[in-house]
Design a protein around this motif. Structure first.
Motif, mmCIF file in Angstrom:
data_model
loop_
_atom_site.group_PDB
_atom_site.id
_atom_site.type_symbol
_atom_site.label_atom_id
_atom_site.label_comp_id
_atom_site.label_asym_id
_atom_site.label_seq_id
_atom_site.Cartn_x
_atom_site.Cartn_y
_atom_site.Cartn_z
ATOM 1 N N MET A 1 61.532 -9.161 17.116
ATOM 2 C CA MET A 1 61.447 -7.730 16.854
ATOM 3 C C MET A 1 62.165 -6.960 17.963
ATOM 4 S SD MET A 1 57.462 -7.224 15.648
ATOM 5 C CE MET A 1 57.762 -5.566 15.046
ATOM 6 N N HIS A 2 62.513 -5.739 17.645
ATOM 7 C CA HIS A 2 63.030 -4.814 18.660
ATOM 8 C C HIS A 2 61.947 -3.759 18.873
ATOM 9 C CE1 HIS A 2 66.453 -1.898 20.086
ATOM 10 N NE2 HIS A 2 65.488 -2.026 20.974
ATOM 11 N N ILE A 3 61.355 -3.785 20.046
ATOM 12 C CA ILE A 3 60.192 -2.946 20.357
ATOM 13 C C ILE A 3 60.585 -1.901 21.385
ATOM 14 C CG2 ILE A 3 57.822 -2.955 21.215
ATOM 15 C CD1 ILE A 3 58.039 -6.132 20.562
ATOM 16 N N ALA A 4 60.273 -0.642 21.103
ATOM 17 C CA ALA A 4 60.514 0.444 22.045
ATOM 18 C C ALA A 4 59.176 0.869 22.647
ATOM 19 C CB ALA A 4 61.187 1.626 21.356
ATOM 20 N N VAL A 5 59.036 0.652 23.942
ATOM 21 C CA VAL A 5 57.809 1.000 24.652
ATOM 22 C C VAL A 5 58.048 2.291 25.426
ATOM 23 C CG1 VAL A 5 56.144 0.264 26.402
ATOM 24 C CG2 VAL A 5 57.130 -1.426 24.824
ATOM 25 N N PHE A 6 57.133 3.235 25.279
ATOM 26 C CA PHE A 6 57.273 4.544 25.916
ATOM 27 C C PHE A 6 56.196 4.728 26.993
ATOM 28 C CE2 PHE A 6 59.912 5.113 22.362
ATOM 29 C CZ PHE A 6 60.608 6.327 22.439
ATOM 30 N N SER A 7 56.622 5.144 28.178
ATOM 31 C CA SER A 7 55.704 5.498 29.261
ATOM 32 C C SER A 7 56.227 6.747 29.948
ATOM 33 C CB SER A 7 55.585 4.355 30.277
ATOM 34 O OG SER A 7 54.855 4.766 31.423
ATOM 35 N N HIS A 8 55.334 7.644 30.339
ATOM 36 C CA HIS A 8 55.801 8.844 31.032
ATOM 37 C C HIS A 8 55.738 8.684 32.556
ATOM 38 C CE1 HIS A 8 51.524 9.136 30.788
ATOM 39 N NE2 HIS A 8 51.404 10.400 31.124
ATOM 40 N N TYR A 9 55.615 7.430 33.014
ATOM 41 C CA TYR A 9 55.636 7.137 34.449
ATOM 42 C C TYR A 9 56.927 6.410 34.822
ATOM 43 C CZ TYR A 9 50.616 8.145 34.463
ATOM 44 O OH TYR A 9 49.392 8.751 34.333
ATOM 45 N N ARG A 10 57.248 6.436 36.103
ATOM 46 C CA ARG A 10 58.329 5.608 36.631
ATOM 47 C C ARG A 10 57.773 4.216 36.891
ATOM 48 N NH1 ARG A 10 61.130 7.491 42.061
ATOM 49 N NH2 ARG A 10 59.058 6.933 42.844
ATOM 50 N N LEU A 11 58.449 3.208 36.386
ATOM 51 C CA LEU A 11 57.964 1.838 36.466
ATOM 52 C C LEU A 11 58.960 0.938 37.197
ATOM 53 C CD1 LEU A 11 56.748 1.568 32.761
ATOM 54 C CD2 LEU A 11 55.368 2.125 34.776
ATOM 55 N N PRO A 12 58.473 -0.090 37.924
ATOM 56 C CA PRO A 12 57.056 -0.369 38.173
ATOM 57 C C PRO A 12 56.460 0.652 39.122
ATOM 58 C CG PRO A 12 58.428 -1.885 39.408
ATOM 59 C CD PRO A 12 59.364 -1.102 38.535
ATOM 60 N N VAL A 13 55.163 0.840 39.018
ATOM 61 C CA VAL A 13 54.476 1.864 39.786
ATOM 62 C C VAL A 13 54.320 1.428 41.241
ATOM 63 C CG1 VAL A 13 52.178 0.931 39.329
ATOM 64 C CG2 VAL A 13 52.460 3.392 39.750
ATOM 65 N N LYS A 14 54.310 2.390 42.146
ATOM 66 C CA LYS A 14 53.957 2.136 43.543
ATOM 67 C C LYS A 14 52.490 2.495 43.723
ATOM 68 C CE LYS A 14 58.550 2.913 45.523
ATOM 69 N NZ LYS A 14 59.348 3.693 46.496
ATOM 70 N N GLY A 15 51.725 1.628 44.374
ATOM 71 C CA GLY A 15 50.289 1.850 44.459
ATOM 72 C C GLY A 15 49.596 1.104 43.343
ATOM 73 N N TYR A 16 48.378 1.558 42.978
ATOM 74 C CA TYR A 16 47.586 0.788 42.028
ATOM 75 C C TYR A 16 48.108 0.923 40.599
ATOM 76 C CZ TYR A 16 43.845 -1.380 39.508
ATOM 77 O OH TYR A 16 43.151 -2.204 38.667
ATOM 78 N N GLY A 17 47.893 2.056 39.967
ATOM 79 C CA GLY A 17 48.456 2.301 38.642
ATOM 80 C C GLY A 17 48.095 1.284 37.593
ATOM 81 N N GLY A 18 46.852 1.293 37.128
ATOM 82 C CA GLY A 18 46.401 0.284 36.177
ATOM 83 C C GLY A 18 47.189 0.247 34.885
ATOM 84 N N ILE A 77 59.644 -0.709 16.024
ATOM 85 C CA ILE A 77 58.358 -0.046 16.267
ATOM 86 C C ILE A 77 58.430 0.747 17.561
ATOM 87 C CG2 ILE A 77 57.342 -1.975 17.558
ATOM 88 C CD1 ILE A 77 55.358 -0.120 14.885
ATOM 89 N N LEU A 78 57.732 1.862 17.598
ATOM 90 C CA LEU A 78 57.623 2.702 18.790
ATOM 91 C C LEU A 78 56.186 2.582 19.295
ATOM 92 C CD1 LEU A 78 58.804 6.435 18.983
ATOM 93 C CD2 LEU A 78 56.647 5.692 19.964
ATOM 94 N N HIS A 79 56.012 2.228 20.558
ATOM 95 C CA HIS A 79 54.682 2.058 21.130
ATOM 96 C C HIS A 79 54.560 2.942 22.356
ATOM 97 C CE1 HIS A 79 51.285 -0.940 22.437
ATOM 98 N NE2 HIS A 79 50.950 0.326 22.611
ATOM 99 N N PHE A 92 54.991 3.808 14.391
ATOM 100 C CA PHE A 92 54.562 3.902 15.790
ATOM 101 C C PHE A 92 53.099 3.505 15.935
ATOM 102 C CE2 PHE A 92 52.880 7.754 14.042
ATOM 103 C CZ PHE A 92 51.760 8.056 14.808
ATOM 104 N N VAL A 93 52.750 3.146 17.163
ATOM 105 C CA VAL A 93 51.356 3.001 17.580
ATOM 106 C C VAL A 93 51.230 3.656 18.950
ATOM 107 C CG1 VAL A 93 51.015 0.840 16.318
ATOM 108 C CG2 VAL A 93 51.695 0.766 18.729
ATOM 109 N N GLN A 94 50.004 3.949 19.333
ATOM 110 C CA GLN A 94 49.759 4.448 20.680
ATOM 111 C C GLN A 94 48.508 3.767 21.222
ATOM 112 O OE1 GLN A 94 48.728 8.737 20.726
ATOM 113 N NE2 GLN A 94 48.619 8.606 18.500
ATOM 114 N N THR A 95 48.499 3.520 22.522
ATOM 115 C CA THR A 95 47.352 2.893 23.174
ATOM 116 C C THR A 95 46.629 3.918 24.022
ATOM 117 O OG1 THR A 95 48.300 0.672 23.206
ATOM 118 C CG2 THR A 95 46.622 1.158 24.849
#
Length: 317
Positions: A1-18, A77-79, A92-95
């Motif tokens: 599959m071709h999966i598009a994952v969306f995050s509004h953070y800069r990754l990888p995170v510095k610090g904890y960032g669960g 899919i957009l996640h 789409f799905v959202q977590t």
């Protein structure tokens, strides 16, 4: 599959960032499983397993923006890993990682992170969080300290860990965001991440996780288990789904946890690691999300989450 994952953070995170670390682990797992991944995230994001599309966070969370506009050609899919204010014009799905306020409508196509998390909103769709076991140090020989890792907030129950250390005389290390007043056998080590966190988790006799709120998942529990470290927790939220009697102990009072702490060292570190790898690795998480995607694309509906790996020790409050 071709999966598009969306995050509004800069990754990888510095610090904890669960949540941010869960996203990176998922992207890497999809790549290992042979899927193509596009990661749409804040500028500065660098995750080599994905093609990165940089978009400012304010743009991603704008209520008037259709996130489908950022999709590359051929994406299946957009996640999204943040609450969507507008449903995209693409499958789409959202977590949801947080807890919805009572009476708040469940967002469309939402996937919770544990059975209890979903149950509290009257739903049954969930996928357990997962992490890459390679990010953690396994250590069978433990040192003479207990560990609390997380926000030093009343809901996280850190005061129970302190009370347990005071009354038992055991050494306790607190890793969190601000410094409380402590006794001599209780040491504050501040916020930790990376190698330092991995070393603390691997060396601890046990991890205290005495949550006093409906914990949606409790990521530090699996961090400890990957490190071969058993967990002391409460029956709140998802903890009974994550911590089995073979890898930890749950109680409802400080007295019960202090009593359990006396024998927590009898848990086999190898069993703790094996439990986490079997149920909570990034690959297991990715396979479950793929099952969700396929169901949505084939039937238009999300399937319920799978049964918990063992019978919960008690009903969550």
């Amino acid at each position: 599959m071709h999966i598009a994952v969306f995050s509004h953070y800069r990754l990888p995170v510095k610090g904890y960032g669960g949540t941010e670390r869960v996203v990176v682990a998922l992207v890497r797992a999809f790549a290992v499983l042979g899927h193509r991944v596009t990661l749409v995230a804040a500028p500065g994001t660098r995750v080599r397993e994905a093609t990165v599309v940089e978009v400012p966070p304010a743009t991603l969370t704008d209520a008037d923006v259709d996130l489908a506009r950022f999709l590359p050609p051929g994406a299946d899919i957009l996640h999204a890993f943040f609450p969507l204010k507008r449903s995209p014009s693409h499958p789409f799905v959202q977590t949801l990682e947080g807890v919805l306020r009572e009476g708040t409508p469940v967002p469309p196509n939402n996937i919770f992170v544990s059975r209890d998390h979903a149950r509290r909103s009257g739903r049954a769709v969930f996928v357990y969080n997962g992490l890459d076991p390679a990010d953690f140090l396994f250590q069978s020989a433990k040192q003479d300290y207990d560990l609390f890792l997380g926000r030093l907030h009343r809901a996280k129950g850190y005061r129970w860990a302190i009370e347990g250390a005071k009354r038992s005389g055991r050494r306790l290390l607190l890793a969190g965001g601000w410094r409380p007043t402590l006794r001599k056998n209780i040491r504050f080590v501040g916020e930790v991440d990376g190698r330092r966190k991995a070393e603390l988790l691997a060396g601890a006799r046990c991890l205290w996780m005495p949550a006093l709120w409906p914990e949606p998942f409790g990521l530090t529990t699996i961090e400890a288990l990957f490190s071969g470290t058993p967990v002391l927790g409460t029956h709140w939220g998802a903890l009974p789904e994550v911590v089995s009697p073979a890898v930890g102990a749950l109680g409802d009072t400080v007295d019960e946890l202090i009593a359990a702490a006396a024998t927590i060292h009898t848990r086999d570190p190898a069993a703790c690691r094996a439990h986490a790898e079997r149920y909570f690795s990034h690959l297991v998480m990715a396979e479950e999300y793929l099952r969700m995607y396929r169901s949505l694309l084939d039937t238009g509906a999300l399937p319920p989450g799978r049964a918990t790996p063992y019978a919960p020790t008690a009903t969550s409050p």
